[in-house]
Scaffold this active site. Structure first.
Site, PDB file in Angstrom:
ATOM      1  N   ASP A 253       0.817  -1.210   0.000  1.00 59.27           N
ATOM      2  CA  ASP A 253       0.000   0.000   0.000  1.00 59.27           C
ATOM      3  C   ASP A 253       0.853   1.264   0.000  1.00 59.27           C
ATOM      4  O   ASP A 253       0.401   2.313  -0.449  1.00 59.27           O
ATOM      5  CB  ASP A 253      -0.915   0.028   1.224  1.00 59.27           C
ATOM      6  CG  ASP A 253      -1.809  -1.191   1.324  1.00 59.27           C
ATOM      7  OD1 ASP A 253      -1.908  -1.948   0.342  1.00 59.27           O
ATOM      8  OD2 ASP A 253      -2.404  -1.398   2.403  1.00 59.27           O
TER       9      ASP A 253
ATOM     10  N   HIS B 122      -8.172  -0.587  -3.559  1.00 65.22           N
ATOM     11  CA  HIS B 122      -7.030  -1.338  -4.091  1.00 65.22           C
ATOM     12  C   HIS B 122      -7.432  -2.187  -5.304  1.00 65.22           C
ATOM     13  O   HIS B 122      -8.456  -2.858  -5.314  1.00 65.22           O
ATOM     14  CB  HIS B 122      -6.349  -2.188  -3.013  1.00 65.22           C
ATOM     15  CG  HIS B 122      -5.826  -1.360  -1.887  1.00 65.22           C
ATOM     16  ND1 HIS B 122      -5.496  -1.891  -0.660  1.00 65.22           N
ATOM     17  CD2 HIS B 122      -5.560  -0.025  -1.807  1.00 65.22           C
ATOM     18  CE1 HIS B 122      -5.067  -0.921   0.137  1.00 65.22           C
ATOM     19  NE2 HIS B 122      -5.105   0.218  -0.541  1.00 65.22           N
TER      20      HIS B 122
ATOM     21  N   ASP C 173      -5.716  -4.724  -6.619  1.00 62.73           N
ATOM     22  CA  ASP C 173      -5.161  -6.077  -6.707  1.00 62.73           C
ATOM     23  C   ASP C 173      -6.108  -7.178  -6.234  1.00 62.73           C
ATOM     24  O   ASP C 173      -5.675  -8.297  -5.976  1.00 62.73           O
ATOM     25  CB  ASP C 173      -3.796  -6.176  -6.027  1.00 62.73           C
ATOM     26  CG  ASP C 173      -3.751  -5.592  -4.636  1.00 62.73           C
ATOM     27  OD1 ASP C 173      -4.813  -5.219  -4.111  1.00 62.73           O
ATOM     28  OD2 ASP C 173      -2.646  -5.516  -4.064  1.00 62.73           O
TER      29      ASP C 173
ATOM     30  N   CYS D 126      -0.404  -7.913  -1.264  1.00 61.14           N
ATOM     31  CA  CYS D 126      -0.444  -6.825  -0.291  1.00 61.14           C
ATOM     32  C   CYS D 126       0.759  -6.852   0.642  1.00 61.14           C
ATOM     33  O   CYS D 126       1.271  -5.789   1.043  1.00 61.14           O
ATOM     34  CB  CYS D 126      -1.712  -6.925   0.561  1.00 61.14           C
ATOM     35  SG  CYS D 126      -3.251  -6.590  -0.316  1.00 61.14           S
TER      36      CYS D 126
ATOM     37  N   ASP E  10      -2.829   5.206  -2.452  1.00 64.77           N
ATOM     38  CA  ASP E  10      -2.188   3.973  -2.005  1.00 64.77           C
ATOM     39  C   ASP E  10      -1.554   3.321  -3.222  1.00 64.77           C
ATOM     40  O   ASP E  10      -2.186   3.233  -4.289  1.00 64.77           O
ATOM     41  CB  ASP E  10      -3.203   3.013  -1.390  1.00 64.77           C
ATOM     42  CG  ASP E  10      -3.442   3.273   0.094  1.00 64.77           C
ATOM     43  OD1 ASP E  10      -2.949   4.294   0.600  1.00 64.77           O
ATOM     44  OD2 ASP E  10      -4.139   2.464   0.734  1.00 64.77           O
TER      45      ASP E  10
END
Length: 366
Positions: free
Chosen positions: A116, A246, A248, A358, A197
């Site tokens: 992040d 996020h 991903d 992550c 992020d």
């Protein structure tokens, strides 16, 4: 050769001819990586409207100041991260670990999710500008030793770009009130100062796919574009679900020309419209039916969904790290693409906010 930095084992050092920062995609052979630490992690304490945007209602009461995650979860999460780091070393990867930090003391979140906060693009490592107040000092407290190790002389062809310091009162949540905030239509942050992020961006070579989210605003995107090395460009997608946090768990590039995506979060026509994905194979993955009750002993997922299955870390274009219980996805990518899954337990890391992608920052690939 092995060295130790602040108690963290680093195996198979890069050769002196290799840059310590050099990665611009998600699938080339992994040579050096940061793996996070879970000790002393706490529930992030942010304004209630932000937490409502993506946290399951049944867990919202836990997101209060100075509230650690359950001790058993943190102990097992740390064991999972240590095992992962050891396996990476066995595969010849240089592994960096952050310093142990008492996040409770600093009213902060965790050192387990470096993705992040740090983004490698070519020979540049970029520190993000977090929206969350609980993450402002995360890199300073946990990762300064690593960044000092990666520091460069003026003539070096790799660079570390640190987060610009925020001055005065933080205005990122101004005008956003819990009573009027609608997570289906509103972003949880405003555009008064840059915020992003790094996990809202995915590298596909000279193209980077990104998104606006509840933690990334347009000024954050503009800042990232300004500090990228020459020749790299960002294209944005617009996810079709409201709890955007996020990228991903939305897309997973397995190798050049091959991408798996989450059809609940993004539609294929939008992906087809990106220059970054021209000529790529795009494959939707569909989750198997959910059992009525989670298996006994499985920890709570306080801030993640089942789509964390896409949050894998590629060792190379033929192998990827996946959570040990992701058998359906592992079998699917093996049968469809010939990609082998390296299955490791990671449920307790999942519990505190992420999976293999992550929990890492790939510093060198190639």
């Amino acid at each position: 050769m092995r060295i130790r930095i602040h108690g963290a084992s680093i195996g198979h050092r890069l050769s002196t001819s290799e840059k310590p920062i050099n990665a611009d995609n998600e699938w080339s052979p992994l040579k050096a990586v940061i793996v996070g630490r879970a000790e002393h992690s706490c529930f992030p304490s942010e304004p209630k409207h932000l937490m409502r945007a993506y946290i399951p209602n049944r867990y919202l009461y836990k997101y209060t100041p100075h509230t650690p995650f359950p001790a058993e979860i943190l102990q097992k999460a740390q064991e999972e991260l240590d095992t992962f780091a050891h396996v990476l070393q066995q595969h010849g990867v240089t592994v960096y670990r952050p310093d142990e930090v008492d996040w409770l003391k600093h009213d902060a979140y965790t050192g387990a999710m470096p993705r992040d906060r740090l983004l490698t693009v070519g020979g540049t490592l970029i520190e993000s500008i977090p929206a969350w107040r609980s993450r402002q000092r995360e890199v300073e407290l946990g990762y300064s030793t690593i960044l000092s190790h990666l520091s460069h002389p003026e003539e070096a062809d790799w660079h570390v770009i640190r987060q610009p310091r925020l001055h005065g009162r933080d205005t990122i949540y101004d005008g956003l009130d819990e009573a009027t905030f609608d997570p289906d239509t509103d972003w949880a942050v405003n555009n008064s100062r840059p915020a992003f992020d790094a996990a809202d961006f995915m590298r596909l070579g000279k193209y980077i796919i990104g998104q606006l989210s509840h933690v990334t605003n347009q000024k954050g995107v503009d800042y990232l574009r300004a500090v990228l090395p020459e020749g790299y460009q960002v294209e944005l997608i617009k996810p079709i679900y409201s709890a955007v946090l996020h990228i991903d768990t939305t897309i997973l590039p397995l190798r050049k020309g091959l991408l798996v995506y989450n059809p609940q979060y993004i539609d294929e026509p939008q992906l087809r419209g990106l220059k970054a994905l021209q000529g790529w194979e795009l494959h939707p993955y569909h989750l198997p039916p959910l059992d009525e009750a989670p298996p006994d002993g499985e920890p709570d997922k306080y801030m993640t969904s089942r789509w964390l299955v896409l949050n894998g870390l590629s060792l190379d274009e033929n192998r990827i790290f996946l959570e040990a219980k992701a058998e359906h996805f592992a079998a699917w990518i093996k049968e469809k693409f010939g990609i082998e899954a390296i299955m490791l337990p990671f449920q307790h890391v999942n519990s505190i906010g992420g999976s293999f992608h992550c929990a890492t920052v790939d510093l060198v690939r190639g």
